[in-house]
Design an enzyme around this catalytic site. Structure first.
Site, PDB file in Angstrom:
ATOM      1  N   TYR A 229      18.114  28.951  10.044  1.00  0.00           N
ATOM      2  CA  TYR A 229      16.921  29.502  10.699  1.00  0.00           C
ATOM      3  C   TYR A 229      16.991  29.317  12.208  1.00  0.00           C
ATOM      4  O   TYR A 229      17.359  28.239  12.690  1.00  0.00           O
ATOM      5  CB  TYR A 229      15.657  28.799  10.192  1.00  0.00           C
ATOM      6  CG  TYR A 229      15.302  29.121   8.759  1.00  0.00           C
ATOM      7  CD1 TYR A 229      14.897  30.405   8.394  1.00  0.00           C
ATOM      8  CD2 TYR A 229      15.356  28.141   7.789  1.00  0.00           C
ATOM      9  CE1 TYR A 229      14.553  30.692   7.084  1.00  0.00           C
ATOM     10  CE2 TYR A 229      15.012  28.423   6.467  1.00  0.00           C
ATOM     11  CZ  TYR A 229      14.613  29.693   6.126  1.00  0.00           C
ATOM     12  OH  TYR A 229      14.284  29.979   4.831  1.00  0.00           O
TER      13      TYR A 229
ATOM     14  N   LYS B 247       0.839  -1.202   0.000  1.00  0.00           N
ATOM     15  CA  LYS B 247       0.000   0.000   0.000  1.00  0.00           C
ATOM     16  C   LYS B 247       0.875   1.254   0.000  1.00  0.00           C
ATOM     17  O   LYS B 247       2.083   1.179   0.271  1.00  0.00           O
ATOM     18  CB  LYS B 247      -0.934  -0.021   1.192  1.00  0.00           C
ATOM     19  CG  LYS B 247      -0.240  -0.169   2.514  1.00  0.00           C
ATOM     20  CD  LYS B 247      -1.244  -0.399   3.613  1.00  0.00           C
ATOM     21  CE  LYS B 247      -0.529  -0.447   4.951  1.00  0.00           C
ATOM     22  NZ  LYS B 247      -1.423  -0.337   6.064  1.00  0.00           N
TER      23      LYS B 247
HETATM   24  C1  LIG Z   1      -4.262  -4.816   7.760  1.00  0.00           C
HETATM   25  C2  LIG Z   1      -2.785  -4.738   7.587  1.00  0.00           C
HETATM   26  N1  LIG Z   1      -2.081  -5.865   7.453  1.00  0.00           N
HETATM   27  C3  LIG Z   1      -0.736  -5.862   7.279  1.00  0.00           C
HETATM   28  C4  LIG Z   1      -0.037  -4.672   7.251  1.00  0.00           C
HETATM   29  C5  LIG Z   1       1.450  -4.726   7.049  1.00  0.00           C
HETATM   30  O1  LIG Z   1       2.124  -4.309   8.197  1.00  0.00           O
HETATM   31  P1  LIG Z   1       3.707  -4.394   8.305  1.00  0.00           P
HETATM   32  O2  LIG Z   1       4.260  -3.332   7.430  1.00  0.00           O
HETATM   33  O3  LIG Z   1       3.950  -4.108   9.753  1.00  0.00           O
HETATM   34  O4  LIG Z   1       4.133  -5.756   7.905  1.00  0.00           O
HETATM   35  C6  LIG Z   1      -0.718  -3.470   7.410  1.00  0.00           C
HETATM   36  C7  LIG Z   1       0.037  -2.208   7.424  1.00  0.00           C
HETATM   37  O5  LIG Z   1      -0.145  -1.324   8.204  1.00  0.00           O
HETATM   38  C8  LIG Z   1      -2.132  -3.496   7.575  1.00  0.00           C
HETATM   39  O6  LIG Z   1      -2.836  -2.372   7.722  1.00  0.00           O
END
Ligand SMILES: Cc1ncc(COP(=O)(O)O)c(C=O)c1O
Length: 369
Positions: A262, A35
């Protein structure tokens, strides 16, 4: 002309990390979670490398991410929730959808019938994440009703852990108990799932029971990139996949007492050789590196002086007097015998590795080796 700041992703190391996760998670299969553009690293090359390494399916958060991954030859799945207006295009694209409540299940079923298709779905079970999904206590009723809906292939069931980064979390164990109770209720209804999954990276490392039957799939994001959030054990042998580099724009010797940047948060205590590095918070560097972080130049650690600005930061060249404009500057990764891991930035910023990786700026060039 080269980009000033470059994020280099080592796809061979990524694949090696994938295989290392598979080794630890076995007998479960490993579904990469890609994602947010693969946590900002660039989803196209990363997805192709992971499919070539054997990934059987891919998970994303939302529809546009799912559409970008069509054509890879593996199922693509939206994890946590789907909005009503997203259902029509997602059913049409054959994306695997989460079932979070009966109203949504009915909408998906209706749309599948309208299109003459079967919508493949996974029940998203809330066993204690408190974010989205079917409450575990209500799951038996939900399953009975959802199983009767036409046009749905409910092939999977999943849950998510909020506390798996803690080694030996009692709450994670309680979630596993709740999940098993729901599975028993499903069994009593004559329902069986092809995919049963709960573990993310943290749980792969800290909750081995989530990698054994009845579970047959784990979801892995951050570990693929060689980073982690585990406060408990780290079972998977991982290597960092990314290197972030910039370049030296100017080198000067400043008189004693010169205030820098800054806010004038630093003043040279003596005549000092300093370098101006062409990278700043617009490239995703945390402001928290100001006066606290270091960079690597010619294999030497150069402390950051003063406050980072949007496009530049200043470093001490006291220990690397031979540095010249144009020199590469390692912001994250290895140079000679020294290494700056993502976790160092996370610690300075008081955050986790996800936040650091996802924050790398859009003007940073992504290169894949
Ligand atoms: C429902 C779900 N499963 C798996 C993951 C993967 O998590 P990770 O990056 O800790 O492996 C996420 C990421 O936030 C998630 O939202």
């Amino acid at each position: 002309m080269r980009h000033r700041v470059v994020l280099r992703v080592d796809l061979a190391t990524l694949s090696a990390n994938y295989r290392a996760v598979c080794g630890v998670a076995a007998p479960c299969a490993v579904m990469p979670v890609l994602k947010a553009n693969a946590y900002g690293l660039g989803v196209g090359p990363i997805a192709r490398a992971l499919v070539a390494a054997g990934a059987p399916r891919i998970a994303v958060a939302e529809p546009f991410e799912a559409l970008r991954l069509q054509g890879l030859g593996v199922p693509v799945q939206i994890l946590s929730a789907i909005l009503p207006d997203e259902i029509e295009p997602m059913v049409e694209a054959g994306v695997t959808l989460p079932l979070t409540d009966l109203a949504t299940a009915r909408l998906i079923s209706g749309e599948a019938l309208r299109q003459g298709r079967t919508a493949v779905c996974h029940v998203a079970l809330d066993t204690g994440m408190g974010r989205a999904g079917v409450l575990w206590q209500e799951a038996p009723d939900f399953l009975r009703a959802a199983a009767a809906l036409p046009g749905l292939d409910i092939e999977g069931i999943l849950t998510h852990f909020p506390l798996a980064y803690q080694g030996g979390s009692a709450f994670t164990r309680e979630q596993l108990r709740r999940f098993r109770r729901v599975l028993a209720a499903a069994e009593a209804l004559g329902l069986r799932f092809r995919w049963v999954h709960a573990a993310n990276s943290d749980a792969i490392n800290n909750a081995p029971e989530a990698c054994r039957p009845p579970f047959n799939l784990v979801r892995c994001g951050i570990n693929l990139h060689g980073a982690f959030d585990a406060a408990g054990a780290l079972r998977v042998p991982l290597r960092p996949v990314l290197t972030l580099t910039a370049r030296l724009a100017q080198v000067r010797t400043l008189p004693a007492g010169t205030p820098l940047g800054y806010g004038h948060t630093y003043r040279t205590p003596r005549p000092l050789r300093v370098g101006t590095v062409a990278a700043g918070y617009a490239d995703g560097l945390p402001l928290a590196l100001s006066n606290r972080g270091t960079v690597l130049i010619r294999g030497v650690a150069a402390p950051i002086l003063g406050r980072l600005s949007m496009d530049y930061l200043t470093v001490s060249l006291e220990d690397v007097p031979e540095a010249v404009p144009g020199d590469p500057v390692t912001l994250l990764g290895r140079d000679g015998g020294l290494e700056i891991p993502v976790q160092d930035w996370a610690n300075l910023k008081g955050t986790h590795a996800y936040d650091i990786i996802c924050s790398i700026g859009t003007r940073v060039a992504r290169e894949y080796v």
